[in-house]
Design an enzyme around this catalytic site. Structure first.
Site, mmCIF file in Angstrom:
data_model
loop_
_atom_site.group_PDB
_atom_site.id
_atom_site.type_symbol
_atom_site.label_atom_id
_atom_site.label_comp_id
_atom_site.label_asym_id
_atom_site.label_seq_id
_atom_site.Cartn_x
_atom_site.Cartn_y
_atom_site.Cartn_z
ATOM 1 N N THR A 380 0.840 -1.199 0.000
ATOM 2 C CA THR A 380 0.000 0.000 0.000
ATOM 3 C C THR A 380 0.872 1.246 0.000
ATOM 4 O OG1 THR A 380 -1.633 -1.257 1.278
ATOM 5 C CG2 THR A 380 -1.920 1.104 1.227
ATOM 6 N N THR A 398 -3.553 0.912 -3.178
ATOM 7 C CA THR A 398 -2.941 -0.384 -2.951
ATOM 8 C C THR A 398 -3.102 -1.326 -4.132
ATOM 9 O OG1 THR A 398 -2.868 -2.264 -1.406
ATOM 10 C CG2 THR A 398 -5.030 -1.365 -1.920
ATOM 11 N N GLU A 400 -2.357 -4.581 -2.872
ATOM 12 C CA GLU A 400 -2.103 -5.649 -1.902
ATOM 13 C C GLU A 400 -0.637 -6.022 -1.983
ATOM 14 O OE1 GLU A 400 -3.289 -8.242 1.312
ATOM 15 O OE2 GLU A 400 -4.040 -6.397 0.479
ATOM 16 N N ASP A 420 -8.202 -10.123 0.767
ATOM 17 C CA ASP A 420 -8.700 -9.418 1.949
ATOM 18 C C ASP A 420 -10.076 -9.910 2.377
ATOM 19 O OD1 ASP A 420 -6.472 -7.900 2.371
ATOM 20 O OD2 ASP A 420 -7.288 -6.038 1.577
ATOM 21 N N SER A 445 -8.148 -2.127 5.391
ATOM 22 C CA SER A 445 -7.582 -1.369 6.511
ATOM 23 C C SER A 445 -7.206 0.051 6.110
ATOM 24 C CB SER A 445 -6.331 -2.075 7.049
ATOM 25 O OG SER A 445 -6.658 -3.352 7.536
ATOM 26 N N GLY A 465 0.662 -0.189 5.318
ATOM 27 C CA GLY A 465 1.025 -1.069 6.421
ATOM 28 C C GLY A 465 0.067 -2.210 6.673
#
Length: 563
Positions: A380, A398, A400, A420, A445, A465
């Site tokens: 990301t 992102t 991933e 995800d 996230s 992160g």
């Protein structure tokens, strides 16, 4: 479309990497994950562009210089503040599951697949959303011609750029998987087969051609026609095939949503609604609002205890409730209701940890769905932008990764974002909220955030992160809003925060020394590397004047550029 060459000309006058980046500005600022991306965004602002114009240019360059983290083959969440109109808008460009995806996508012989087996190849590729989102947002908030915004990235892709230390490490670390893809092998390895070293010049003419098509045709260049056909072919012909179709690509639509906002002491903090991670960040802050955080020493055990316990409670709710609200009921209002947060806050203690945090029961919702087990998340980038008219963008993007599905098409990587979703669609005999379904967007996230005081924008924040983004962003907000830190020290301070039920402390920092004290209070603790990439902007208003301060996380190679 008539082109104005001002942005391109300005960029051509900039050095390939500025030797020093300003941390303070008076008019405008870009903080992004790579110096070249930050300079491209600043070139757009200097050409009279808006924060959204700059965001498009930054993302295009990141697709080239940070291919392990984000790119046009992935998705994003974006928060936009219109300074003049004083309007906050959330944009959802999250990838979507193909229509043919089923809840058993990641099951093999009835059991969840190993993560790497699921993540590599076509199976986990979701419908990319970032370009469609940026295109729609540009129509609403942009000023410069769309085509001009890609000029810096096209020029760098054609002429090449020096491979950064972080990219060199990523290529070496994932060399085996990258070699398996012919396009990636040709791009990232020498003629002798060695991974490109730091400082090697990397050109990507295939990406330059793709970006030129996007500049001329818009996002349709990726979602229809020959590039779309090649994406589908790559996904479906892989040894680990996916179910993506041309109709999936053509039918993708970004979502324009109302932002989620929550009062936090003297501020109001906002982020995108689910499936983004901002609701969990807001929950952490809502719980910490019942703790005297301003009085706690920033690096002390009490602060770590508060951040850790609030994070553990927020993750317990997230793992049960948060998913795509277009497919399952998500009790966001209940989870952020002041009365609910007050009740949950009664569980907090600075002296003794909860044995095992469980999801709460927001009023009028009923029993919590079964919790989803933890899964890896990564790959990301984040950018924060403020323009000269007070407009702002906070965007987290992102694929991933790292390097997404390790499938390269026309110079860019495809995402593996479907990992995800919950691999097991049921738990305890009941469906998991974040199970795979056709057209559904996986829980994320990513948490691009903004904070306001007395109606005025004060903070633009976000980080890469994986699932740790939630804790990174919450801690940065506490650092600036409670401990009054400037962005650079807020980004650099040692990490301490929860990941699911465990409190993590950053190894090699003063935070690691807190482990014995926290363990004595009953906290499950892990000391580990915490590779955040916080990119922060803060406006300090003094005597009617505003200073713009920027901070780029020293753990990565982000940069601040401003005037």
């Amino acid at each position: 479309m008539r082109r104005r060459p001002f942005a391109l000309l300005l960029f051509l006058l900039l050095p390939l990497a500025a030797p020093a980046q300003p941390l303070t500005a008076q008019r405008q600022m870009v903080v992004a994950g790579h110096p070249l991306a930050a300079e491209a965004g600043l070139a757009m602002l200097r050409a009279g562009g808006t924060a959204l114009d700059a965001a498009v240019a930054v993302q295009a360059v990141l697709s080239l210089v940070e291919p392990q983290s984000s790119g046009i083959g992935g998705g994003a969440f974006l928060l936009h503040w219109s300074g003049g109109e004083r309007r906050l808008t959330a944009w959802d460009g999250r990838e979507a599951a193909p229509a043919a995806a089923r809840p058993d996508l990641f099951l093999q012989n009835g059991a969840p697949m190993a993560f790497e087996a699921a993540a590599l190849g076509g199976r986990a590729v979701g419908v990319p959303g970032v370009l469609r989102m940026l295109e729609e947002a540009h129509r609403a908030h942009g000023r410069l011609p769309w085509a001009d915004l890609f000029a810096p990235a096209i020029r760098l892709a054609e002429e090449g750029f020096p491979v950064s230390p972080r990219l060199a490490r990523a290529i070496a670390a994932h060399a085996e998987a990258l070699r398996a893809d012919p396009a990636a092998r040709a791009l990232f390895f020498t003629a002798e087969g060695a991974p490109l070293a730091e400082g090697a010049r990397l050109a990507n003419p295939a990406l330059a051609a793709t970006l030129r098509a996007v500049a001329e045709q818009g996002a349709d260049a990726l979602h229809r026609g020959p590039i779309a056909a090649e994406i589908v072919r790559a996904v479906r012909s892989h040894a680990n095939p996916g179910v993506l179709t041309a109709d999936d690509l053509a039918g993708y639509a970004p979502q324009r949503r109302e932002a989620l906002c929550l009062p936090y002491r003297a501020h109001v903090v906002c982020g995108p609604p689910p499936p983004s991670g901002a609701a969990a960040v807001l929950q952490i802050l809502g719980l910490l609002g019942h703790v005297e955080m301003p009085a706690l020493p920033p690096g002390g055990a009490d602060a770590a205890m508060a951040l850790g316990e609030a994070g553990r409670l927020a993750f317990a709710d997230r793992n049960a409730y948060l998913a795509d609200p277009g497919f399952v009921p998500v009790p966001v209002a209940g989870l952020l209701d002041p009365a609910y947060l007050t009740g949950r806050a009664q569980l907090l203690s600075l002296d003794r940890a909860l044995a095992q945090p469980r999801p709460g029961n927001p009023r009028r919702f009923g029993p919590a769905p079964p919790a989803q087990p933890a899964q890896p998340e990564g790959g990301t980038s984040h950018l924060s932008i403020l323009d000269a008219e007070g407009g702002a963008v906070s965007m987290t993007s992102t694929i991933e990764g790292p390097f997404g599905a390790r499938l390269m098409v026309r110079g860019f990587f495809l995402n593996n974002q479907l990992t995800d979703f919950a691999f097991a669609p049921e738990s305890e005999g009941r469906p998991v909220a974040n199970r795979v379904e056709g057209g559904k967007r996986p829980r994320s996230s990513m948490s691009p955030m903004m904070a306001f005081r007395d109606g005025e924008l004060e903070v633009i924040a976000g980080s890469p992160g994986g699932a740790r983004i939630i804790g990174y962003v919450a801690r940065a907000m506490v650092a600036m809003l409670d401990w009054n830190m400037d962005p650079q020290p807020a980004a650099a301070q040692p990490h301490m925060g929860a990941l699911h039920g465990v409190v993590e402390l950053e190894e090699g920092t003063a935070a690691a020394a807190l482990a014995p004290s926290l363990i004595a209070r009953g906290l499950p603790v892990e000391v580990r590397e915490m590779n955040s990439g916080l990119n922060l902007i803060r406006l300090r208003r003094e005597g009617g004047l505003a200073r713009i301060l920027g901070g780029a996380d020293p753990r990565r190679e982000g940069a601040v550029a401003g005037d």
